[in-house]
Design an enzyme around this catalytic site. Structure first.
Site, PDB file in Angstrom:
ATOM      1  N   THR A  10     -36.385 -48.162  51.033  1.00 11.26           N
ATOM      2  CA  THR A  10     -35.314 -47.370  51.182  1.00 11.26           C
ATOM      3  C   THR A  10     -34.817 -46.590  51.890  1.00 11.26           C
ATOM      4  O   THR A  10     -35.901 -45.945  52.778  1.00 11.26           O
ATOM      5  CB  THR A  10     -36.072 -46.375  49.299  1.00 11.26           C
ATOM      6  OG1 THR A  10     -35.601 -47.168  48.592  1.00 11.26           O
ATOM      7  CG2 THR A  10     -33.629 -45.512  49.043  1.00 11.26           C
TER       8      THR A  10
ATOM      9  N   ARG B 194     -14.119 -45.142  19.249  1.00 10.58           N
ATOM     10  CA  ARG B 194     -13.929 -46.860  19.296  1.00 10.58           C
ATOM     11  C   ARG B 194     -13.276 -46.832  17.585  1.00 10.58           C
ATOM     12  O   ARG B 194     -14.937 -46.413  16.929  1.00 10.58           O
ATOM     13  CB  ARG B 194     -14.838 -47.800  19.612  1.00 10.58           C
ATOM     14  CG  ARG B 194     -14.881 -49.424  18.765  1.00 10.58           C
ATOM     15  CD  ARG B 194     -13.846 -49.856  19.957  1.00 10.58           C
ATOM     16  NE  ARG B 194     -14.314 -51.622  19.950  1.00 10.58           N
ATOM     17  CZ  ARG B 194     -13.263 -52.894  20.055  1.00 10.58           C
ATOM     18  NH1 ARG B 194     -12.243 -51.980  20.278  1.00 10.58           N
ATOM     19  NH2 ARG B 194     -13.895 -53.627  19.694  1.00 10.58           N
TER      20      ARG B 194
ATOM     21  N   HIS C 206     -21.084 -50.358  22.957  1.00  8.50           N
ATOM     22  CA  HIS C 206     -19.726 -50.567  23.975  1.00  8.50           C
ATOM     23  C   HIS C 206     -19.754 -52.701  23.230  1.00  8.50           C
ATOM     24  O   HIS C 206     -18.599 -52.399  24.058  1.00  8.50           O
ATOM     25  CB  HIS C 206     -20.158 -50.624  25.215  1.00  8.50           C
ATOM     26  CG  HIS C 206     -19.770 -49.295  25.535  1.00  8.50           C
ATOM     27  ND1 HIS C 206     -20.913 -48.013  25.625  1.00  8.50           N
ATOM     28  CD2 HIS C 206     -18.618 -48.570  26.187  1.00  8.50           C
ATOM     29  CE1 HIS C 206     -20.404 -46.986  25.900  1.00  8.50           C
ATOM     30  NE2 HIS C 206     -19.837 -47.401  26.340  1.00  8.50           N
TER      31      HIS C 206
ATOM     32  N   GLY D 104     -18.016 -55.775  23.907  1.00 12.74           N
ATOM     33  CA  GLY D 104     -17.896 -56.888  24.723  1.00 12.74           C
ATOM     34  C   GLY D 104     -17.689 -55.799  25.650  1.00 12.74           C
ATOM     35  O   GLY D 104     -18.006 -56.374  26.825  1.00 12.74           O
TER      36      GLY D 104
ATOM     37  N   GLU E 134     -41.538 -47.568  42.652  1.00 18.93           N
ATOM     38  CA  GLU E 134     -42.998 -46.478  42.874  1.00 18.93           C
ATOM     39  C   GLU E 134     -44.335 -46.969  42.090  1.00 18.93           C
ATOM     40  O   GLU E 134     -44.652 -45.694  41.720  1.00 18.93           O
ATOM     41  CB  GLU E 134     -41.993 -45.430  42.576  1.00 18.93           C
ATOM     42  CG  GLU E 134     -41.118 -44.910  44.007  1.00 18.93           C
ATOM     43  CD  GLU E 134     -41.142 -43.393  44.094  1.00 18.93           C
ATOM     44  OE1 GLU E 134     -42.422 -42.819  44.098  1.00 18.93           O
ATOM     45  OE2 GLU E 134     -39.730 -42.945  44.330  1.00 18.93           O
TER      46      GLU E 134
ATOM     47  N   SER F 126     -44.342 -50.391  35.888  1.00 14.15           N
ATOM     48  CA  SER F 126     -45.078 -49.354  34.358  1.00 14.15           C
ATOM     49  C   SER F 126     -46.314 -50.304  34.029  1.00 14.15           C
ATOM     50  O   SER F 126     -46.643 -48.957  33.670  1.00 14.15           O
ATOM     51  CB  SER F 126     -44.459 -50.418  33.262  1.00 14.15           C
ATOM     52  OG  SER F 126     -42.307 -49.746  33.443  1.00 14.15           O
ATOM     53  N   GLU F 127     -46.685 -51.865  35.243  1.00 13.73           N
ATOM     54  CA  GLU F 127     -48.659 -51.919  34.746  1.00 13.73           C
ATOM     55  C   GLU F 127     -49.169 -51.256  35.033  1.00 13.73           C
ATOM     56  O   GLU F 127     -50.169 -51.097  34.790  1.00 13.73           O
ATOM     57  CB  GLU F 127     -48.396 -53.468  35.385  1.00 13.73           C
ATOM     58  CG  GLU F 127     -47.615 -54.254  33.813  1.00 13.73           C
ATOM     59  CD  GLU F 127     -46.274 -54.564  34.124  1.00 13.73           C
ATOM     60  OE1 GLU F 127     -45.052 -53.838  35.367  1.00 13.73           O
ATOM     61  OE2 GLU F 127     -45.066 -54.909  33.065  1.00 13.73           O
TER      62      GLU F 127
HETATM   63  N1  COS Z   1     -54.304 -38.669  45.812  1.00 13.19           N
HETATM   64  C1  COS Z   1     -54.801 -39.293  46.441  1.00 13.19           C
HETATM   65  N2  COS Z   1     -55.967 -40.212  46.596  1.00 13.19           N
HETATM   66  C2  COS Z   1     -56.271 -41.044  45.839  1.00 13.19           C
HETATM   67  C3  COS Z   1     -54.701 -41.205  44.662  1.00 13.19           C
HETATM   68  C4  COS Z   1     -54.170 -40.142  44.407  1.00 13.19           C
HETATM   69  N3  COS Z   1     -53.168 -40.078  43.918  1.00 13.19           N
HETATM   70  N4  COS Z   1     -55.384 -42.589  43.684  1.00 13.19           N
HETATM   71  C5  COS Z   1     -56.016 -43.263  44.318  1.00 13.19           C
HETATM   72  N5  COS Z   1     -56.569 -42.538  45.360  1.00 13.19           N
HETATM   73  C6  COS Z   1     -57.635 -42.591  46.733  1.00 13.19           C
HETATM   74  C7  COS Z   1     -58.539 -43.372  46.082  1.00 13.19           C
HETATM   75  O1  COS Z   1     -59.904 -42.196  45.630  1.00 13.19           O
HETATM   76  C8  COS Z   1     -59.721 -43.967  46.559  1.00 13.19           C
HETATM   77  O2  COS Z   1     -60.499 -43.461  47.133  1.00 13.19           O
HETATM   78  P1  COS Z   1     -61.685 -43.736  48.475  1.00 13.19           P
HETATM   79  O3  COS Z   1     -61.106 -45.358  49.403  1.00 13.19           O
HETATM   80  O4  COS Z   1     -62.482 -43.121  49.167  1.00 13.19           O
HETATM   81  O5  COS Z   1     -62.899 -44.529  47.379  1.00 13.19           O
HETATM   82  C9  COS Z   1     -58.597 -45.559  47.192  1.00 13.19           C
HETATM   83  O6  COS Z   1     -57.635 -44.076  46.997  1.00 13.19           O
HETATM   84  C10 COS Z   1     -58.636 -46.176  46.808  1.00 13.19           C
HETATM   85  O7  COS Z   1     -58.414 -45.973  44.949  1.00 13.19           O
HETATM   86  P2  COS Z   1     -57.669 -47.099  44.285  1.00 13.19           P
HETATM   87  O8  COS Z   1     -59.169 -47.629  44.452  1.00 13.19           O
HETATM   88  O9  COS Z   1     -57.961 -46.675  42.958  1.00 13.19           O
HETATM   89  O10 COS Z   1     -57.194 -47.802  44.862  1.00 13.19           O
HETATM   90  P3  COS Z   1     -56.550 -49.548  43.826  1.00 13.19           P
HETATM   91  O11 COS Z   1     -56.525 -50.518  44.984  1.00 13.19           O
HETATM   92  O12 COS Z   1     -57.333 -49.461  42.893  1.00 13.19           O
HETATM   93  O13 COS Z   1     -55.173 -49.499  43.627  1.00 13.19           O
HETATM   94  C11 COS Z   1     -53.342 -48.959  42.525  1.00 13.19           C
HETATM   95  C12 COS Z   1     -55.091 -48.054  42.595  1.00 13.19           C
HETATM   96  C13 COS Z   1     -53.417 -50.043  42.251  1.00 13.19           C
HETATM   97  C14 COS Z   1     -53.388 -47.608  41.518  1.00 13.19           C
HETATM   98  C15 COS Z   1     -52.877 -48.443  43.896  1.00 13.19           C
HETATM   99  O14 COS Z   1     -52.853 -49.325  44.274  1.00 13.19           O
HETATM  100  C16 COS Z   1     -50.777 -48.159  43.474  1.00 13.19           C
HETATM  101  O15 COS Z   1     -50.568 -46.905  43.159  1.00 13.19           O
HETATM  102  N6  COS Z   1     -50.044 -49.473  43.400  1.00 13.19           N
HETATM  103  C17 COS Z   1     -48.998 -48.920  43.394  1.00 13.19           C
HETATM  104  C18 COS Z   1     -48.255 -49.477  44.427  1.00 13.19           C
HETATM  105  C19 COS Z   1     -46.586 -48.177  44.725  1.00 13.19           C
HETATM  106  O16 COS Z   1     -46.017 -47.892  44.063  1.00 13.19           O
HETATM  107  N7  COS Z   1     -46.050 -48.693  45.536  1.00 13.19           N
HETATM  108  C20 COS Z   1     -45.087 -49.100  45.791  1.00 13.19           C
HETATM  109  C21 COS Z   1     -44.109 -48.195  46.412  1.00 13.19           C
HETATM  110  S1  COS Z   1     -42.138 -47.597  46.269  1.00 13.19           S
HETATM  111  S2  COS Z   1     -42.028 -46.680  46.883  1.00 13.19           S
END
Ligand code: COS
Length: 383
Positions: free
Chosen positions: A158, A271, A341, A343, A366, A369-370
């Site tokens: 964005t 309505r 609303h 139709g 960001e 939901s999963e």
């Molecule tokens: N703040 C700071 N550090 C964080 C954190 C947070 N909120 N969440 C995780 N970390 C750290 C962990 O502590 C871990 O540290 P180490 O590598 O030192 O062990 C590291 O980041 C990796 O964390 P984790 O093992 O939980 O990562 P995963 O690969 O399992 O992924 C998810 C975790 C799925 C939660 C993450 O990849 C995620 O949020 N994915 C979605 C991304 C997203 O929102 N994208 C949308 C962008 S649109 S703007």
């Protein structure tokens, strides 16, 4: 326990609401239809101080608390998702990382223009093959002399390809950690740097008047001082930024749900079918009652999460909950609003049609939901 907002927050809510009604509502439908980003409303949003809201005045910000920023985002989203997206991404994702993790020089260099809204900045995390699995970033940055040389691409970014986009914070692989996992770092890349190209994406179902881009880096060379914070801290920085960003997606869900509810209530009272306003049929009145209740619950959850953040308490779990819940509340409210609303709700001349489409992003962007459920289940110790 005090649930009242401060006088400043009430004034802010009223003035942003009036602004959104007067300046955004009249143009939102047409901008959505034409799929164009409006520099005119962008300039007006900047003028009333919607950028740099939680940044101190010394960097050009408004020096407000996070809840105030959330209230402002909610009020814009009550009228239009695209404009709320520009504000939310501008503050949380564009300004956020530089303000939280930048050194003094980087803050002084970039923040004033971003906080005045003269410029926008992108958050380069997502890649074609690294969406939910965000740490699987393939973009690389290799140190050559005093420079980083970047190669790779980002998608769905964005605010990165407008005429006023000044650059992007990109997550890059800068090496391998001792534990064998990739070392990830954030690097600031300015628009105009040779080898960096941002291309606007079209054909979106939602947020059609916001700017979304694909980014390409081809032997893009930036000076070493463009590293954001310590090398290897990129993923933590991105995750921390998303904690705050998820509150603003929550605000968009809450504001959007409020907008849907208000449109549905008004229409249902006007309505007439079978000789009386459709709101008088219990089946419809109960839908409106459910919407009102769900919005009230969503607001409490979101504001509580903001309160935690404003009081320097851990809020990752509550931010994920608020983002998840508010976006699902908007999903249900948009669905009820279109249903009420009938139709007409399927036609573009009624704003509920746009809200119904815009809602879907909130369950995906960001963190889907999963992913929110994954974050919550980890933080409650379930997995
Ligand atoms: N703040 C700071 N550090 C964080 C954190 C947070 N909120 N969440 C995780 N970390 C750290 C962990 O502590 C871990 O540290 P180490 O590598 O030192 O062990 C590291 O980041 C990796 O964390 P984790 O093992 O939980 O990562 P995963 O690969 O399992 O992924 C998810 C975790 C799925 C939660 C993450 O990849 C995620 O949020 N994915 C979605 C991304 C997203 O929102 N994208 C949308 C962008 S649109 S703007």
């Amino acid at each position: 326990m005090d649930f009242s907002l401060s006088m400043e927050q009430e004034i802010l809510r009223n003035s942003v609401r009036q602004f959104a009604e007067n300046e955004i509502r009249p143009v939102a439908r047409e901008l959505d239809e034409k799929e164009v980003f409006s520099y005119e409303t962008m300039a007006k949003m900047a003028e009333i101080g919607l950028f740099g809201m939680f940044v101190p005045e010394k960097y050009g910000g408004q020096g407000m608390d996070y809840l105030s920023y959330i209230i402002a985002t909610e009020e814009i989203a009550r009228v239009d998702g695209s404009h709320a997206a520009t504000v939310a991404a501008g503050n949380s994702l564009g300004i956020g990382p530089i303000y939280y993790f930048g050194d003094e020089e980087q803050k002084r260099k970039y923040l004033p223009k971003l906080c005045s809204g003269e410029a926008l900045w992108g958050f380069g995390l997502t890649e074609p093959n690294a969406g939910s699995d965000a740490s699987n970033s393939k973009t690389t940055a290799v140190k050559e002399g005093d420079d980083w040389v970047i190669n790779g691409s980002k998608i769905f970014i964005t605010n990165a390809s407008t005429r006023i986009s000044a650059g992007v914070t990109a997550l890059c692989r800068t090496g391998t950690r001792d534990d064998g996992r990739p070392e990830l770092s954030c690097i600031l890349i300015e628009t105009g740097t040779p080898g960096y190209e941002a291309r606007e994406m079209h054909g979106k179902m939602m947020w059609r008047a916001s700017n979304t881009s694909e980014l390409y880096f081809e032997d893009c060379r930036v000076p070493a001082e463009n590293m954001l914070g310590p090398r290897g801290h990129g993923f933590y920085q991105m995750m921390q930024t998303l904690d705050g960003g998820r509150l603003s997606i929550g605000a968009m869900g809450l504001g959007g749900a409020q907008g849907c509810y208000e449109m549905a209530l008004k229409y249902s009272k006007e309505r007439v079918q079978f000789g009386k306003p459709i709101a008088n049929f219990q089946v419809n009145a109960f839908k409106l009652a459910d919407m009102a209740m769900e919005i009230e619950c969503a607001r409490l959850l979101l504001y509580k999460a903001c309160w935690l953040r404003d009081n320097d308490k851990p809020f990752s779990k509550e931010a994920a909950m608020a983002k998840l819940h508010c976006s699902e509340v908007m999903y249900r409210c948009a669905n009820h609003a279109v249903q009420l609303h009938g139709g007409y709700g399927l036609m573009k001349e009624y704003d509920v049609e746009r809200f119904y489409r815009d809602q879907k992003l909130l369950e995906i962007g960001e963190g889907t939901s999963e992913v929110q459920r994954l974050v919550i289940s980890r933080l409650i110790g379930a997995v």
